[in-house]
Design a protein around this motif. Structure first.
Motif, PDB file in Angstrom:
ATOM      1  N   UNK A   1      -5.933  -7.919   7.947  1.00 11.85           N
ATOM      2  CA  UNK A   1      -4.964  -7.651   8.993  1.00 11.85           C
ATOM      3  C   UNK A   1      -4.211  -6.346   8.878  1.00 11.85           C
ATOM      4  N   UNK A   2      -4.481  -5.553   7.844  1.00 12.75           N
ATOM      5  CA  UNK A   2      -3.760  -4.283   7.677  1.00 12.75           C
ATOM      6  C   UNK A   2      -3.990  -3.377   8.893  1.00 12.75           C
ATOM      7  N   UNK A   3      -2.891  -2.859   9.431  1.00 12.25           N
ATOM      8  CA  UNK A   3      -2.995  -1.934  10.555  1.00 12.25           C
ATOM      9  C   UNK A   3      -3.424  -0.554  10.094  1.00 12.25           C
ATOM     10  N   UNK A   4      -3.158  -0.272   8.822  1.00 15.71           N
ATOM     11  CA  UNK A   4      -3.400   1.056   8.275  1.00 15.71           C
ATOM     12  C   UNK A   4      -3.658   0.922   6.787  1.00 15.71           C
ATOM     13  N   UNK A   5      -4.413   1.865   6.234  1.00 11.15           N
ATOM     14  CA  UNK A   5      -4.600   1.920   4.786  1.00 11.15           C
ATOM     15  C   UNK A   5      -4.145   3.282   4.303  1.00 11.15           C
ATOM     16  N   UNK A   6      -3.334   3.276   3.242  1.00  9.61           N
ATOM     17  CA  UNK A   6      -2.811   4.514   2.678  1.00  9.61           C
ATOM     18  C   UNK A   6      -3.692   4.951   1.518  1.00  9.61           C
ATOM     19  N   UNK A   7      -4.067   6.219   1.535  1.00 10.49           N
ATOM     20  CA  UNK A   7      -5.059   6.722   0.582  1.00 10.49           C
ATOM     21  C   UNK A   7      -4.563   8.036  -0.028  1.00 10.49           C
ATOM     22  N   UNK A   8      -4.685   8.122  -1.340  1.00  8.45           N
ATOM     23  CA  UNK A   8      -4.325   9.355  -2.048  1.00  8.45           C
ATOM     24  C   UNK A   8      -5.571   9.930  -2.717  1.00  8.45           C
ATOM     25  N   UNK A   9      -5.968   9.314  -3.838  1.00  8.61           N
ATOM     26  CA  UNK A   9      -7.016   9.921  -4.662  1.00  8.61           C
ATOM     27  C   UNK A   9      -8.379   9.942  -3.989  1.00  8.61           C
ATOM     28  N   UNK A  10      -8.726   8.912  -3.234  1.00  7.77           N
ATOM     29  CA  UNK A  10     -10.042   8.881  -2.585  1.00  7.77           C
ATOM     30  C   UNK A  10     -10.199  10.005  -1.564  1.00  7.77           C
ATOM     31  N   UNK A  11      -9.083  10.586  -1.140  1.00  6.47           N
ATOM     32  CA  UNK A  11      -9.124  11.778  -0.292  1.00  6.47           C
ATOM     33  C   UNK A  11      -8.921  13.039  -1.123  1.00  6.47           C
TER      34      UNK A  11
END
Length: 210
Positions: free
Chosen positions: A180-190
């Protein structure tokens, strides 16, 4: 008025992965790859550096019709005209941020995997709830772990967008989106990639999941 739609890929900068000379090219690659939100997170730069970088990032995000969020600093967010701020549990509270930013800016709150904290944030007027970490994270290894069940419960219980964070990549993001997450926050994978082309490709892989 800020468009408060919180969905898709949420990119977060890190001063170790996106130092000054790499920051703008790296962020533009992520935006070109489909990032819908960008959070500027840098606890090491001077006030002048943060102000300059935040102003540049705000302009760049708006070129790509993406939302620009400042981490932990409502005053800076207000000064540079950011779309909002993300605050932790020890960053002054929602009421203080709202007083600085007004009703039309976004306030996101870190809730870890704690539904009690999520309820408090929702009741206090948060615009989105950040839950996690869901997977092992090299950028925030000390963050308390959260489980997918708590994410699903938060998504079911609250009418607010829930952002999932913590070790997220293209392979595990589908579990969070399905919960159900509306968004995923990404640091290292980007931003763990040094080549902007690789950042763009990684962003596109995750963006396409939505």
């Amino acid at each position: 008025m800020t468009n408060k739609t919180i969905n898709g890929l949420y990119a977060i900068t890190d001063p170790a992965l996106t130092p000054d000379e790499r920051l703008l090219p790296a962020v533009e690659a992520a935006l070109f790859g489909g990032a819908r939100l960008l959070q500027y997170r840098d606890k090491t730069a001077s006030a002048d550096q943060r102000r300059r970088r935040a102003s540049q990032l705000r302009a760049l995000c708006h070129e790509y019709d993406a939302l620009f969020i400042v981490n932990d600093d409502p005053a800076l967010a207000a000064e540079v005209g950011a779309d909002g701020v993300h605050i932790g549990q020890s960053d002054g509270g929602i009421a203080t941020a709202r007083a600085l930013l007004g009703d039309n800016r976004i306030i996101g709150v870190t809730c870890h995997g704690d539904l009690r904290l999520a309820r408090q944030a929702a009741d206090a007027g948060a615009d989105y709830l950040a839950m996690g970490r869901f997977f092992a994270s090299r950028t925030k290894p000390q963050a308390p772990p959260a489980d997918i069940a708590s994410l699903k419960q938060a998504c079911d219980e609250f009418p607010l967008p829930v952002v999932a964070i913590g070790g997220v990549n293209a392979d595990n993001a589908p579990l969070l989106i399905q919960a159900g997450a509306a968004s995923v926050a990404v640091i290292e994978a980007l931003f763990g990639h040094s080549d902007p082309a690789d950042i763009e490709a990684a962003a596109r892989r995750i963006s396409d999941l939505f």
